[in-house]
Motif scaffolding. Sequence first.
Motif, PDB file in Angstrom:
ATOM      1  N   MET A  25       0.979  -1.256  -0.023  1.00 16.55           N
ATOM      2  CA  MET A  25       0.019  -0.002  -0.048  1.00 16.55           C
ATOM      3  C   MET A  25       1.021   1.279   0.042  1.00 16.55           C
ATOM      4  O   MET A  25       1.942   1.225   0.820  1.00 16.55           O
ATOM      5  N   THR A  26       0.525   2.258  -0.747  1.00 23.13           N
ATOM      6  CA  THR A  26       1.375   3.455  -0.779  1.00 23.13           C
ATOM      7  C   THR A  26       1.038   4.358   0.299  1.00 23.13           C
ATOM      8  O   THR A  26      -0.239   4.428   0.681  1.00 23.13           O
ATOM      9  N   ARG A  27       2.065   4.622   0.915  1.00 21.87           N
ATOM     10  CA  ARG A  27       1.850   5.595   2.080  1.00 21.87           C
ATOM     11  C   ARG A  27       1.632   6.851   1.800  1.00 21.87           C
ATOM     12  O   ARG A  27       1.018   7.874   2.367  1.00 21.87           O
ATOM     13  N   ALA A  28       2.437   7.373   0.820  1.00 19.64           N
ATOM     14  CA  ALA A  28       2.646   8.877   0.773  1.00 19.64           C
ATOM     15  C   ALA A  28       3.374   9.123  -0.693  1.00 19.64           C
ATOM     16  O   ALA A  28       3.951   8.465  -1.431  1.00 19.64           O
ATOM     17  N   VAL A  29       2.995  10.445  -1.571  1.00 21.08           N
ATOM     18  CA  VAL A  29       3.489  10.484  -2.726  1.00 21.08           C
ATOM     19  C   VAL A  29       3.947  12.162  -2.546  1.00 21.08           C
ATOM     20  O   VAL A  29       3.340  12.910  -2.111  1.00 21.08           O
ATOM     21  N   ALA A  30       5.394  12.213  -2.857  1.00 21.78           N
ATOM     22  CA  ALA A  30       6.153  13.521  -2.786  1.00 21.78           C
ATOM     23  C   ALA A  30       6.723  13.945  -4.230  1.00 21.78           C
ATOM     24  O   ALA A  30       7.278  13.090  -4.840  1.00 21.78           O
ATOM     25  N   THR A  31       6.943  15.096  -4.434  1.00 18.35           N
ATOM     26  CA  THR A  31       7.821  15.633  -5.374  1.00 18.35           C
ATOM     27  C   THR A  31       9.104  15.785  -4.916  1.00 18.35           C
ATOM     28  O   THR A  31       9.359  16.316  -3.982  1.00 18.35           O
ATOM     29  N   HIS A  32      10.023  15.002  -5.640  1.00 14.04           N
ATOM     30  CA  HIS A  32      11.455  15.064  -5.176  1.00 14.04           C
ATOM     31  C   HIS A  32      12.392  15.911  -5.853  1.00 14.04           C
ATOM     32  O   HIS A  32      12.280  15.984  -7.074  1.00 14.04           O
ATOM     33  N   LEU A  33      12.989  16.846  -5.369  1.00 16.37           N
ATOM     34  CA  LEU A  33      14.035  17.666  -6.040  1.00 16.37           C
ATOM     35  C   LEU A  33      15.367  17.465  -5.728  1.00 16.37           C
ATOM     36  O   LEU A  33      15.707  17.617  -4.391  1.00 16.37           O
ATOM     37  N   MET A  34      16.229  17.321  -6.499  1.00 15.50           N
ATOM     38  CA  MET A  34      17.570  16.907  -6.341  1.00 15.50           C
ATOM     39  C   MET A  34      18.477  18.184  -6.774  1.00 15.50           C
ATOM     40  O   MET A  34      18.583  18.663  -7.940  1.00 15.50           O
ATOM     41  N   PHE A  35      19.183  18.688  -5.909  1.00 16.80           N
ATOM     42  CA  PHE A  35      20.195  19.792  -6.044  1.00 16.80           C
ATOM     43  C   PHE A  35      21.600  19.316  -5.889  1.00 16.80           C
ATOM     44  O   PHE A  35      21.773  18.344  -5.385  1.00 16.80           O
ATOM     45  N   GLU A  36      22.376  20.295  -6.229  1.00 11.99           N
ATOM     46  CA  GLU A  36      23.901  19.899  -5.932  1.00 11.99           C
ATOM     47  C   GLU A  36      24.559  21.283  -5.127  1.00 11.99           C
ATOM     48  O   GLU A  36      25.318  21.707  -5.651  1.00 11.99           O
ATOM     49  N   ILE A  95      16.940  17.140  -1.604  1.00 11.21           N
ATOM     50  CA  ILE A  95      18.497  16.735  -1.233  1.00 11.21           C
ATOM     51  C   ILE A  95      19.478  17.379  -2.100  1.00 11.21           C
ATOM     52  O   ILE A  95      19.116  18.179  -3.022  1.00 11.21           O
ATOM     53  N   ASP A  96      20.585  17.396  -1.326  1.00  8.95           N
ATOM     54  CA  ASP A  96      21.827  18.001  -2.223  1.00  8.95           C
ATOM     55  C   ASP A  96      22.428  16.536  -2.562  1.00  8.95           C
ATOM     56  O   ASP A  96      23.289  15.970  -1.490  1.00  8.95           O
ATOM     57  N   SER A  97      22.413  16.266  -3.686  1.00  8.91           N
ATOM     58  CA  SER A  97      23.099  14.908  -3.927  1.00  8.91           C
ATOM     59  C   SER A  97      24.787  15.209  -4.094  1.00  8.91           C
ATOM     60  O   SER A  97      25.360  15.942  -4.446  1.00  8.91           O
ATOM     61  N   PRO A  98      25.294  14.030  -3.327  1.00  8.84           N
ATOM     62  CA  PRO A  98      26.861  14.124  -3.170  1.00  8.84           C
ATOM     63  C   PRO A  98      27.461  13.698  -4.389  1.00  8.84           C
ATOM     64  O   PRO A  98      28.607  14.143  -4.685  1.00  8.84           O
ATOM     65  N   VAL A  99      26.586  13.111  -5.462  1.00 15.76           N
ATOM     66  CA  VAL A  99      27.221  12.848  -6.724  1.00 15.76           C
ATOM     67  C   VAL A  99      26.796  13.735  -7.793  1.00 15.76           C
ATOM     68  O   VAL A  99      25.729  14.492  -7.749  1.00 15.76           O
TER      69      VAL A  99
END
Length: 131
Positions: free
Chosen positions: A1-12, A63-67
């Motif tokens: 069962m899906t618990r939650a949906v969110a938009t994910h933004l990846m920054f550096e 997030i701030d991606s370390p990659v």
Amino acid sequence: MTRAVATHLMFEGAAEKAMNLYVSLFSDSKIEKVERYGPGEQGAEGTIRRADFTLSGHRLICIDSPVKHGFTFTPSMSIFVDCENEAELYEAFKQLSEGGKIMMPLDNYGFSKKFGWVSDRFGVSWQLNLR
């Protein structure tokens, strides 16, 4: 069962600045939780490992991606905001377009009273609408 949906933004490295700007622009918005990289961890110390926030009730994660990646945000995926009033629309458009790119200036395009599309200084695409 899906618990939650969110938009994910990846920054550096700009996640915190972006999140703070976004939360300041729209009512009923807040930062829920911030986790930072510590000493010796994969990401730069103090940058965002994960932050959860809401914009007018819409859940987002950043997030701030370390990659370093060979890609970034694209306008084909954007955050669409139905603004409460003209004042909110104009302020959001002004703040989000500062240092960014205006793709469609604020105008009546026939499908709403006023609409504008910008890519902000962090590369995130926003469609701002007044019904």
